[in-house]
Write an enzyme that holds these catalytic residues in place. Structure first.
Site, PDB file in Angstrom:
ATOM      1  N   ASN A 113      20.697  -0.754  -0.146  1.00 29.05           N
ATOM      2  CA  ASN A 113      21.268  -1.588   0.911  1.00 29.05           C
ATOM      3  C   ASN A 113      20.250  -2.704   1.144  1.00 29.05           C
ATOM      4  OD1 ASN A 113      22.396  -2.712   3.211  1.00 29.05           O
ATOM      5  ND2 ASN A 113      22.854  -0.747   4.173  1.00 29.05           N
ATOM      6  N   ASN A 168      26.142  -3.035  10.688  1.00 27.98           N
ATOM      7  CA  ASN A 168      27.512  -2.555  10.829  1.00 27.98           C
ATOM      8  C   ASN A 168      27.420  -1.301  11.701  1.00 27.98           C
ATOM      9  OD1 ASN A 168      29.673  -3.566   8.328  1.00 27.98           O
ATOM     10  ND2 ASN A 168      27.517  -4.087   8.149  1.00 27.98           N
ATOM     11  N   GLU A 219      25.740   6.736   3.951  1.00 29.51           N
ATOM     12  CA  GLU A 219      24.699   5.864   3.397  1.00 29.51           C
ATOM     13  C   GLU A 219      23.684   6.661   2.574  1.00 29.51           C
ATOM     14  OE1 GLU A 219      22.957   2.399   5.380  1.00 29.51           O
ATOM     15  OE2 GLU A 219      24.160   2.915   7.134  1.00 29.51           O
ATOM     16  N   CYS A 267      20.077  -2.978  10.181  1.00 29.02           N
ATOM     17  CA  CYS A 267      20.834  -2.028  10.995  1.00 29.02           C
ATOM     18  C   CYS A 267      19.953  -0.960  11.647  1.00 29.02           C
ATOM     19  CB  CYS A 267      21.943  -1.414  10.153  1.00 29.02           C
ATOM     20  SG  CYS A 267      23.243  -0.640  11.161  1.00 29.02           S
ATOM     21  N   LYS A 318      16.712  -1.489   2.569  1.00 31.79           N
ATOM     22  CA  LYS A 318      16.746  -0.708   3.811  1.00 31.79           C
ATOM     23  C   LYS A 318      15.957   0.587   3.682  1.00 31.79           C
ATOM     24  CE  LYS A 318      20.185   0.845   7.235  1.00 31.79           C
ATOM     25  NZ  LYS A 318      21.644   0.879   7.513  1.00 31.79           N
TER      26      LYS A 318
END
Length: 726
Positions: free
Chosen positions: A109, A196, A145, A171, A126
């Site tokens: 990500n 998100n 995820e 995020c 991420k």
């Protein structure tokens, strides 16, 4: 000041079957809105090209790979890069990244930083992956995820980008204080965050009403505790049955919200930032070096002091035009040139004999040179020239004196000394003569001062954008000031038309067909400062001279003296102009004078010229090497740099039109292609001419945030301290 207009592009829901082309169309719409609002850098959300696919169970790698980008930019995403580059906007954006390394597939990500030139300058993967690995029945939607992404392998980095030190996170990273502290220790001044975030969190539904609060809380604390701006971009709205939190926002280093979205759809927000404000927090409230005690919390911290090098001097990621001079000739200045050495020597002899004459200082800006990666940087400071605040006092007043002397000699039939004009012996005759010109401020002040000193009448024309402060400064020398509708070039035409009708003498620093002699006198006056600077340098020889453009008279005068006196040295001469008043650049590119039309206004008021002086162009064409443009934002930032005294330099008051050369050097040094074109490197020794001080103190204070008096006081204290140490 290090200003940047920062934008956040929130996206509404992206449907499961919405293709990337459609999503990019939406992103481009927001990007163009940003350009129309003057936004320079835009932050897009996490996974900005697709729906949030971790909410679905996907068993087949072939299906999973359809959500990932194997290259960036790719066939479908390239348009975003191309449009951003055309608009001169930098951006960050999140996406699902698939790479192969050593025969293994990795999926991340990811978020990237993209410069206004379309180059990826930073990448983050991420670290804090939320959710779960296995399918959980009973959930209204999944959060897989951990199933689909590898933990980021890069860590938290910070990049010099668009005038600041910029980091990225994604995020869930925002909820972890370690994210902000590591970025803070690395000197981050702006952190981008795409997210998100579902409003409903199935494991702890009792917290659903706190989602907005928990979203903002760690970011506001992180901004404040680490002295950084934060730009957070949401994917928002009801996306495939999951309601995503909006509340895209921009947070100041004080922790204050300075912009926030108010819809659940596609929306642009923006705010004006000044990265120098980060130092209010970093130096005073959370000074890590002075106050942090890592030995008492070694479980969470191992870096006792910030790793960050000094923050960028200014935003150099800006569009600049450049042209090399194809007409450059190695020949010396011709003996019959209006700026031949003998003619310049006559001007110097006269001007240095005027009451009140004194050489202006040449500052060695060694601190700024070190920060910019240059061997030396010299700044010839014209702020106190004859008390008029600019170099223009040399040209306009000298041309007035020469013209009056010529008229008197013709009338009286014998030679007249300029000293006789100054002592008032011939005021009975000079009082019948009226001189006139058009001006952005400084030249008109010089002509008015010369008229008062040598005893003739004076009428000065100014255009609509000239400040009242500059008009008042001209009136104090007894001149009548007339304001003309239109721009500088229109005021030039009006002054010439009225002079013909009312038998006035135009003393202009720009030439046109049939009008060359007086502009030549003006330029000869300017050569005095060039000779002073070269004398002050002594055996130090610059490799580069950066000069402001305008109509070209000043640049031509300095260039001629540099070429004449340093004929045995390879000195690169670069003319710098405002982006929307680049008449010299367009003319050199074409090989003939080109008039620039349209909106010529610039904060560099003295350079707001659409037509190059014909005489100056003929002189410049064979002698200069390059012409480039700089934006107003860079000029304002350079005023602040000089006022602050970088790296122990003595503070200097420099007006808006004085710093174009400095802006050109700093931008040219940082942009690789431009640095190569200008041959700028760590061995470069650069001479700058600071053509004016605070000629309008009110405008100066507005742009710099301090009065010129306060900065001059700091300069005097700096000199006293240096003297006491020595």
């Amino acid at each position: 000041m290090r200003p940047l207009r920062l934008g956040v592009a929130q996206l509404g829901p992206i449907a499961h079957d919405e293709d990337r082309d459609s999503v990019v169309d939406r992103q481009l719409y927001l990007l163009h809105r940003a350009a129309n609002a003057g936004v320079e850098f835009v932050v897009f959300p996490e996974l900005a090209f697709t729906t949030f696919f971790p909410r679905f169970l996907i068993d087949k790698d072939t299906e999973l790979d359809t959500w990932f980008e194997k290259e960036m930019p790719g066939k479908e995403t390239r348009r975003l890069f191309e449009h951003a580059q055309k608009l001169g906007i930098g951006f960050s954006i999140g996406f699902a990244e698939r790479i192969e390394q050593a025969g293994q597939v990795h999926r991340y990500n990811t978020s990237i930083l993209v410069s206004p030139q379309g180059r990826i300058v930073g990448r983050y993967r991420k670290v804090h992956l939320p959710g779960h690995t296995e399918y959980e029945s009973g959930r209204p939607f999944q959060h897989l995820e951990k199933r689909y992404f590898d933990t980021g392998d890069i860590g938290f980095e910070v990049w010099p980008f668009m005038g600041a030190r910029v980091g990225m996170c994604i995020c869930n990273d925002r909820r972890w204080p370690e994210t902000w502290r590591v970025l803070g220790l690395k000197g981050a001044e702006l952190v981008t965050l795409g997210y998100n975030t579902p409003v409903h969190y199935p494991p702890v539904p009792q917290h659903d009403h706190l989602q907005s609060f928990h979203h903002l809380l760690p970011m506001q604390a992180g901004a404040y505790q680490n002295g950084t701006y934060i730009a957070a971009a949401a994917k928002a709205g009801d996306e495939e049955g999951s309601v995503l939190l909006g509340h895209s926002c921009i947070i100041a280093p004080t922790g204050e919200l300075i912009a926030m979205s108010h819809t659940q759809g596609d929306e642009l927000i923006f705010a004006d930032c000044d990265f120098d404000r980060c130092q209010d927090i970093k130096q005073h409230l959370f000074n890590f070096t002075l106050h942090r005690q890592p030995q008492h919390y070694t479980l969470i911290a191992t870096t006792p002091t910030p790793e960050a090098p000094p923050a960028p001097l200014l935003n150099t990621d800006v569009p600049c035009r450049h042209t090399g001079n194809a007409y450059r000739s190695p020949q010396p200045v011709p003996a019959d040139s209006p700026l031949a050495a003998d003619a310049c020597a006559v001007a110097r002899a006269h001007i240095t004999a005027w009451p009140g004459y004194a050489e202006t200082p040449l500052h060695s800006l060694s601190g700024l040179a070190r920060r910019a990666g240059l061997a030396a940087l010299w700044y010839k400071d014209e702020a106190d020239r004859f008390g008029l605040g600019s170099f223009k006092s040399l040209g306009g007043a000298y041309a007035v004196a020469v013209n009056l002397r010529q008229q008197l000699e013709h009338t009286l039939g014998h030679e007249i000394g300029i000293d006789e004009l100054a002592n008032g012996r011939y005021r009975e005759h000079t009082g019948k003569i009226t001189v006139t010109c058009a001006t952005d401020g400084n030249h008109g002040r010089s002509v008015a001062w010369g008229a008062q000193r040598f005893g003739c009448a004076c009428i000065i024309y100014i255009h609509g954008e000239v400040s009242e402060g500059r008009a008042a400064a001209i009136r104090q020398y007894g001149a009548k000031v007339l304001r003309v509708d239109g721009n500088y070039d229109e005021s030039v035409r009006q002054a010439a038309q009225d002079a013909k009708e009312f038998n006035r003498v135009v003393v202009s620093d720009t030439s046109y067909p049939g009008y060359l002699d007086i502009p030549a006198d003006v330029m000869r006056g300017y050569t005095v400062l060039a000779d002073e600077a070269l004398d002050q340098l002594g055996t130090d020889v610059p490799t580069h001279v950066f000069l402001q453009g305008g109509v070209g008279g000043f640049a031509a005068a300095v260039t001629a003296r540099v070429r004449d006196r340093l004929a045995d040295h390879a000195v690169r001469i670069v003319i710098v102009e405002p982006e929307n008043a680049a008449c010299i650049l367009d003319s050199i590119a074409a090989g003939r004078p080109i008039a620039v039309t349209g909106d010529l206004e610039t904060v560099m008021a003295g350079l707001s010229c659409g037509e190059v002086s014909l005489l100056a162009f003929d002189l410049l064409k064979p002698l200069i090497d390059d012409v480039m443009t700089v934006p107003d934002s860079a000029a304002i930032a350079c005023m602040g740099l000089l006022a602050g005294g970088v790296g122990g330099d003595t503070p200097v008051v420099a007006g808006e039109s004085a710093v174009g050369g400095l802006a050109g050097v700093l931008i040219g040094r940082e942009q690789p292609a431009l640095a190569a074109a200008l041959a700028l490197d760590d061995a470069s020794r650069v001479l700058l001419i600071g053509t004016e001080g605070a000629t309008d103190p009110q405008i100066y204070r507005h742009l710099v945030g301090q009065s010129p008096e306060a900065i001059n006081q700091r300069a005097r204290e700096s000199v006293r301290q240096a003297s006491s140490v020595s």
